[in-house]
Design a protein around this motif. Structure first.
Motif, PDB file in Angstrom:
ATOM      1  N   PHE A 113      30.709 -29.329   3.854  1.00 42.91           N
ATOM      2  CA  PHE A 113      30.452 -28.267   4.846  1.00 42.91           C
ATOM      3  C   PHE A 113      29.396 -28.661   5.873  1.00 42.91           C
ATOM      4  CE2 PHE A 113      32.312 -26.294   1.132  1.00 42.91           C
ATOM      5  CZ  PHE A 113      33.305 -25.504   1.700  1.00 42.91           C
ATOM      6  N   ILE A 158      40.015 -21.748   4.693  1.00 39.87           N
ATOM      7  CA  ILE A 158      39.424 -22.278   3.456  1.00 39.87           C
ATOM      8  C   ILE A 158      40.516 -22.834   2.536  1.00 39.87           C
ATOM      9  CG2 ILE A 158      39.285 -20.100   2.153  1.00 39.87           C
ATOM     10  CD1 ILE A 158      36.564 -22.774   2.136  1.00 39.87           C
ATOM     11  N   LEU A 240      34.471 -19.559  -6.165  1.00 40.65           N
ATOM     12  CA  LEU A 240      33.390 -19.122  -5.279  1.00 40.65           C
ATOM     13  C   LEU A 240      33.698 -19.531  -3.834  1.00 40.65           C
ATOM     14  CD1 LEU A 240      30.541 -17.977  -4.725  1.00 40.65           C
ATOM     15  CD2 LEU A 240      29.627 -20.237  -5.241  1.00 40.65           C
ATOM     16  N   ALA A 244      33.929 -16.469  -1.286  1.00 39.71           N
ATOM     17  CA  ALA A 244      32.696 -16.141  -0.553  1.00 39.71           C
ATOM     18  C   ALA A 244      32.926 -15.965   0.946  1.00 39.71           C
ATOM     19  CB  ALA A 244      31.645 -17.230  -0.796  1.00 39.71           C
ATOM     20  N   GLY A 245      33.889 -16.716   1.485  1.00 39.96           N
ATOM     21  CA  GLY A 245      34.075 -16.651   2.933  1.00 39.96           C
ATOM     22  C   GLY A 245      35.097 -15.643   3.411  1.00 39.96           C
ATOM     23  N   THR A 249      33.828 -13.316   6.605  1.00 39.56           N
ATOM     24  CA  THR A 249      34.308 -13.792   7.908  1.00 39.56           C
ATOM     25  C   THR A 249      35.307 -12.802   8.500  1.00 39.56           C
ATOM     26  OG1 THR A 249      34.100 -15.999   6.956  1.00 39.56           O
ATOM     27  CG2 THR A 249      35.111 -15.854   9.117  1.00 39.56           C
ATOM     28  N   PRO A 290      26.809  -8.330   7.868  1.00 39.08           N
ATOM     29  CA  PRO A 290      27.909  -7.806   7.052  1.00 39.08           C
ATOM     30  C   PRO A 290      27.588  -7.569   5.574  1.00 39.08           C
ATOM     31  CG  PRO A 290      28.347 -10.063   7.761  1.00 39.08           C
ATOM     32  CD  PRO A 290      27.140  -9.606   8.507  1.00 39.08           C
ATOM     33  N   ALA A 295      20.598  -9.005  -0.746  1.00 42.81           N
ATOM     34  CA  ALA A 295      20.608  -9.999  -1.828  1.00 42.81           C
ATOM     35  C   ALA A 295      19.766  -9.468  -2.980  1.00 42.81           C
ATOM     36  CB  ALA A 295      20.043 -11.318  -1.312  1.00 42.81           C
ATOM     37  N   ALA A 347      21.320 -13.080   8.149  1.00 39.54           N
ATOM     38  CA  ALA A 347      22.650 -12.593   7.753  1.00 39.54           C
ATOM     39  C   ALA A 347      23.331 -13.569   6.794  1.00 39.54           C
ATOM     40  CB  ALA A 347      23.528 -12.376   8.989  1.00 39.54           C
ATOM     41  N   HIS A 353      19.876 -19.799  -2.175  1.00 39.49           N
ATOM     42  CA  HIS A 353      21.292 -19.423  -2.124  1.00 39.49           C
ATOM     43  C   HIS A 353      21.796 -19.209  -0.701  1.00 39.49           C
ATOM     44  CE1 HIS A 353      21.799 -18.983  -6.488  1.00 39.49           C
ATOM     45  NE2 HIS A 353      20.521 -18.610  -6.464  1.00 39.49           N
ATOM     46  N   CYS A 355      23.692 -19.242   2.602  1.00 39.75           N
ATOM     47  CA  CYS A 355      25.132 -19.478   2.689  1.00 39.75           C
ATOM     48  C   CYS A 355      25.509 -20.953   2.891  1.00 39.75           C
ATOM     49  CB  CYS A 355      25.713 -18.656   3.835  1.00 39.75           C
ATOM     50  SG  CYS A 355      27.485 -18.839   3.990  1.00 39.75           S
ATOM     51  N   LEU A 360      30.771 -23.518   8.833  1.00 43.37           N
ATOM     52  CA  LEU A 360      32.195 -23.198   8.942  1.00 43.37           C
ATOM     53  C   LEU A 360      32.385 -21.800   9.558  1.00 43.37           C
ATOM     54  CD1 LEU A 360      35.168 -23.796   8.256  1.00 43.37           C
ATOM     55  CD2 LEU A 360      34.770 -22.838   5.996  1.00 43.37           C
ATOM     56  N   ALA A 361      31.626 -20.827   9.050  1.00 46.12           N
ATOM     57  CA  ALA A 361      31.767 -19.452   9.548  1.00 46.12           C
ATOM     58  C   ALA A 361      31.445 -19.387  11.044  1.00 46.12           C
ATOM     59  CB  ALA A 361      30.837 -18.523   8.765  1.00 46.12           C
ATOM     60  N   GLU A 364      34.343 -20.821  13.052  1.00 48.13           N
ATOM     61  CA  GLU A 364      35.494 -19.900  13.078  1.00 48.13           C
ATOM     62  C   GLU A 364      35.250 -18.767  14.062  1.00 48.13           C
ATOM     63  OE1 GLU A 364      37.156 -18.463   9.250  1.00 48.13           O
ATOM     64  OE2 GLU A 364      36.238 -20.218   8.341  1.00 48.13           O
TER      65      GLU A 364
HETATM   66  C1  HEM Z   1      30.158 -14.673   8.568  1.00 42.28           C
HETATM   67  C2  HEM Z   1      30.513 -15.072   7.385  1.00 42.28           C
HETATM   68  C3  HEM Z   1      29.578 -15.217   6.208  1.00 42.28           C
HETATM   69  C4  HEM Z   1      28.456 -14.505   5.882  1.00 42.28           C
HETATM   70  C5  HEM Z   1      27.808 -13.378   6.659  1.00 42.28           C
HETATM   71  C6  HEM Z   1      27.951 -15.059   4.634  1.00 42.28           C
HETATM   72  C7  HEM Z   1      26.791 -14.632   3.988  1.00 42.28           C
HETATM   73  C8  HEM Z   1      26.281 -15.182   2.832  1.00 42.28           C
HETATM   74  C9  HEM Z   1      25.038 -14.767   2.185  1.00 42.28           C
HETATM   75  C10 HEM Z   1      24.126 -13.647   2.673  1.00 42.28           C
HETATM   76  C11 HEM Z   1      24.867 -15.542   1.083  1.00 42.28           C
HETATM   77  C12 HEM Z   1      23.674 -15.492   0.118  1.00 42.28           C
HETATM   78  C13 HEM Z   1      23.843 -14.468  -0.975  1.00 42.28           C
HETATM   79  C14 HEM Z   1      22.616 -14.333  -1.865  1.00 42.28           C
HETATM   80  O1  HEM Z   1      21.542 -14.892  -1.594  1.00 42.28           O
HETATM   81  O2  HEM Z   1      22.703 -13.629  -2.870  1.00 42.28           O
HETATM   82  C15 HEM Z   1      25.995 -16.452   1.020  1.00 42.28           C
HETATM   83  C16 HEM Z   1      26.177 -17.394   0.030  1.00 42.28           C
HETATM   84  C17 HEM Z   1      27.272 -18.225  -0.021  1.00 42.28           C
HETATM   85  N1  HEM Z   1      28.296 -18.348   0.916  1.00 42.28           N
HETATM   86 FE1  HEM Z   1      28.488 -17.292   2.615  1.00 42.28          FE
HETATM   87  N2  HEM Z   1      28.786 -16.061   4.224  1.00 42.28           N
HETATM   88  C18 HEM Z   1      29.786 -16.200   5.154  1.00 42.28           C
HETATM   89  C19 HEM Z   1      30.820 -17.110   5.146  1.00 42.28           C
HETATM   90  C20 HEM Z   1      31.011 -18.057   4.180  1.00 42.28           C
HETATM   91  C21 HEM Z   1      32.096 -19.026   4.187  1.00 42.28           C
HETATM   92  C22 HEM Z   1      33.171 -19.186   5.271  1.00 42.28           C
HETATM   93  C23 HEM Z   1      31.974 -19.751   3.043  1.00 42.28           C
HETATM   94  C24 HEM Z   1      32.919 -20.844   2.653  1.00 42.28           C
HETATM   95  C25 HEM Z   1      32.698 -21.817   1.886  1.00 42.28           C
HETATM   96  C26 HEM Z   1      30.800 -19.257   2.320  1.00 42.28           C
HETATM   97  C27 HEM Z   1      30.322 -19.739   1.117  1.00 42.28           C
HETATM   98  C28 HEM Z   1      29.158 -19.313   0.476  1.00 42.28           C
HETATM   99  C29 HEM Z   1      28.704 -19.847  -0.797  1.00 42.28           C
HETATM  100  C30 HEM Z   1      29.391 -20.923  -1.625  1.00 42.28           C
HETATM  101  C31 HEM Z   1      27.517 -19.161  -1.113  1.00 42.28           C
HETATM  102  C32 HEM Z   1      26.645 -19.359  -2.351  1.00 42.28           C
HETATM  103  C33 HEM Z   1      25.516 -20.304  -2.031  1.00 42.28           C
HETATM  104  C34 HEM Z   1      24.566 -20.546  -3.205  1.00 42.28           C
HETATM  105  O3  HEM Z   1      24.522 -19.726  -4.129  1.00 42.28           O
HETATM  106  O4  HEM Z   1      23.880 -21.571  -3.189  1.00 42.28           O
HETATM  107  N3  HEM Z   1      30.247 -18.232   3.044  1.00 42.28           N
HETATM  108  N4  HEM Z   1      26.840 -16.215   2.100  1.00 42.28           N
END
Ligand code: HEM
Length: 407
Positions: A113, A158, A240, A244-245, A249, A290, A295, A347, A353, A355, A360-361, A364
């Motif tokens: 990524f 994805i 995941l 997650a995405g 998205t 969104p 968290a 955001a 943790h 994102c 990628l997001a 897109e």
């Molecule tokens: C606009 C779109 C997105 C938003 C607003 C977003 C937001 C977030 C947030 C707030 C977290 C942290 C959650 C926490 O701390 O508890 C997170 C974690 C994560 N997101 Fe996104 N996300 C988006 C798109 C994506 C996409 C496209 C992927 C694709 C792979 C993705 C994969 C992940 C993963 C794997 C985590 C976990 C990271 C970790 O625990 O180390 N997200 N996301």
């Protein structure tokens, strides 16, 4: 007769989640809490009373402090929606793990990524967006933009990266609807998780036999077969990445289009200067936030956060939407202004943790906003704004349906 000391639960006067006054703004109460009670006790549906944290600097400190755990199995983890508790408890992905295991698993996929990898994929994403818009343009006026564009976009991107065959995408649409829906029963959630795990286990076997140029093939051959990870852990990592995405998205795609339509001066600026599109994406992320529930974490030890003591075993909800309206960082925070520098928003979370899919997001969203407004110069809502239904009761905020007209 002596009066008993009020318990922590009795002290929590605010119930959480709180209602929004306007679909575009977080609950008005957040502003008061930021000024007067940045660590506020709130009462959840199950009677527990975690802290609701609303200030930007406090939230950043908590999310990057090793004294807080993201594990949902902690007894005082804030389960904000009853229907989601089963999914949170069943989630064995690294999103709900602490270090060092969290970092070990996350590192297996970070290189997929990077900016370089994602930039190389831009032509594929552009072709996908063009295909979705070609089909949408042929539909009757008033067709739902969420169903026909915003929802399929992240699934297809994805799934393409992971190497999931196109014909199987509906399985994932259905699973995320169940797993993220707050009205799903625990039985439905468990059945859905089982179905996805079985599907992925079969897919892993296929990739072991005939690898292709995709993430699942690389994980199978570089991590599973040499024994760095077992099958169940690998399934959890893939699940995941798939989930997650999706809703995040999807929600940002639709909410971004809606926010721009409702702010025609800002849309005109973006149309006049495409260089503003990346700024518009950051501002839409900040403004819309969104993941409106925030968290959630649990203190593993007593931790001092900028002078406020969180005791071992206490739950906290870090309200990223509140932090994104913190006026010490974002002057006139309730103004939607694509010319501001919004890049410090949270955001995408913060700390351990933060994102993984943010590059990628962003790509897109940049592609889809530019393409939509180029394709449809006369784009507008096909129903009165008041008729739109918003996802108040879901973890990921957004609009349920977005009927648009363009001729
Ligand atoms: C606009 C779109 C997105 C938003 C607003 C977003 C937001 C977030 C947030 C707030 C977290 C942290 C959650 C926490 O701390 O508890 C997170 C974690 C994560 N997101 Fe996104 N996300 C988006 C798109 C994506 C996409 C496209 C992927 C694709 C792979 C993705 C994969 C992940 C993963 C794997 C985590 C976990 C990271 C970790 O625990 O180390 N997200 N996301």
């Amino acid at each position: 007769m002596t009066t008993a000391e009020p318990t922590v639960q009795d002290k929590a006067e605010l119930t959480y989640p709180m209602a929004r006054g306007c679909p575009f703004h977080p609950p008005a109460e957040y502003g008061r809490l930021q000024r007067e009670e940045p660590f506020a006790r709130v009462r959840l549906w199950d009677g527990t009373s975690p802290y609701l944290v609303t200030n930007y600097n406090d939230i950043k400190l908590i999310l990057s402090h090793p004294g807080f755990s993201a594990q949902a199995i902690n007894p005082s983890y804030p389960h904000v929606f009853e229907g989601r508790k089963a999914a949170d408890l069943a989630d064995r992905s690294f999103l709900r793990m602490d270090n060092p295991e969290h970092d070990r698993q996350r590192r297996m996929v970070t290189r997929e990524f990077t900016v370089k990898k994602i930039n190389a994929l831009r032509p594929v994403m552009q072709a996908l967006v063009d295909r979705l818009l070609d089909a949408y343009e042929k539909m009757p006026q008033g067709s739902d933009f969420v169903e026909h564009v915003a929802a399929p976009l992240p699934t297809e991107v994805i799934s393409n990266l992971l190497g999931v065959p196109l014909g199987d995408h509906e399985i994932f649409h259905r699973a995320t609807r169940i797993q993220f829906g707050t009205k799903s029963t625990p039985d439905e959630v468990r059945a859905s998780l089982k179905e996805i795990s079985q599907y992925l286990s079969d897919l892993i076997d296929k990739k072991a036999e005939s690898p292709q140029d995709d993430i699942i093939s690389r994980l199978v051959h570089e991590q599973l077969l040499p024994g760095h990870v077992d099958r169940e852990t690998l399934i959890n990592i893939i699940r995941l990445l798939l989930s997650a995405g999706h809703q995040t998205t999807q929600s940002m795609t639709a909410m971004g289009v809606l926010t721009l339509l409702q702010n025609p001066d800002q849309l005109a600026l973006m149309r006049a200067d495409p260089e503003l599109i990346p700024h518009a994406v950051e501002e839409i992320l900040r403004f819309t936030s969104p993941l409106h529930i925030g968290a959630r974490r649990v203190a593993l030890e007593d931790v001092d956060i900028n002078g406020h003591l969180v005791k071992k075993g206490e739950g906290v909800i870090c309200s990223t939407p509140a932090a994104n309206r913190d006026e010490t960082l974002f002057p006139e925070p309730d103004q939607f202004n694509i010319e501001r520098n919004a890049s410090q928003h949270v955001a995408f979370g913060y700390g351990f943790h933060q994102c993984l899919g943010q590059v990628l997001a962003r790509a897109e969203l940049q592609i889809v906003y530019e393409s939509v407004f180029k394709r449809f110069p006369n784009l507008r809502l096909a129903v009165p704004f008041e008729a739109l239904q918003f996802r108040h009761e879901m973890f990921v905020y957004g609009v349920h349906e977005l009927p648009l007209a363009w001729d």
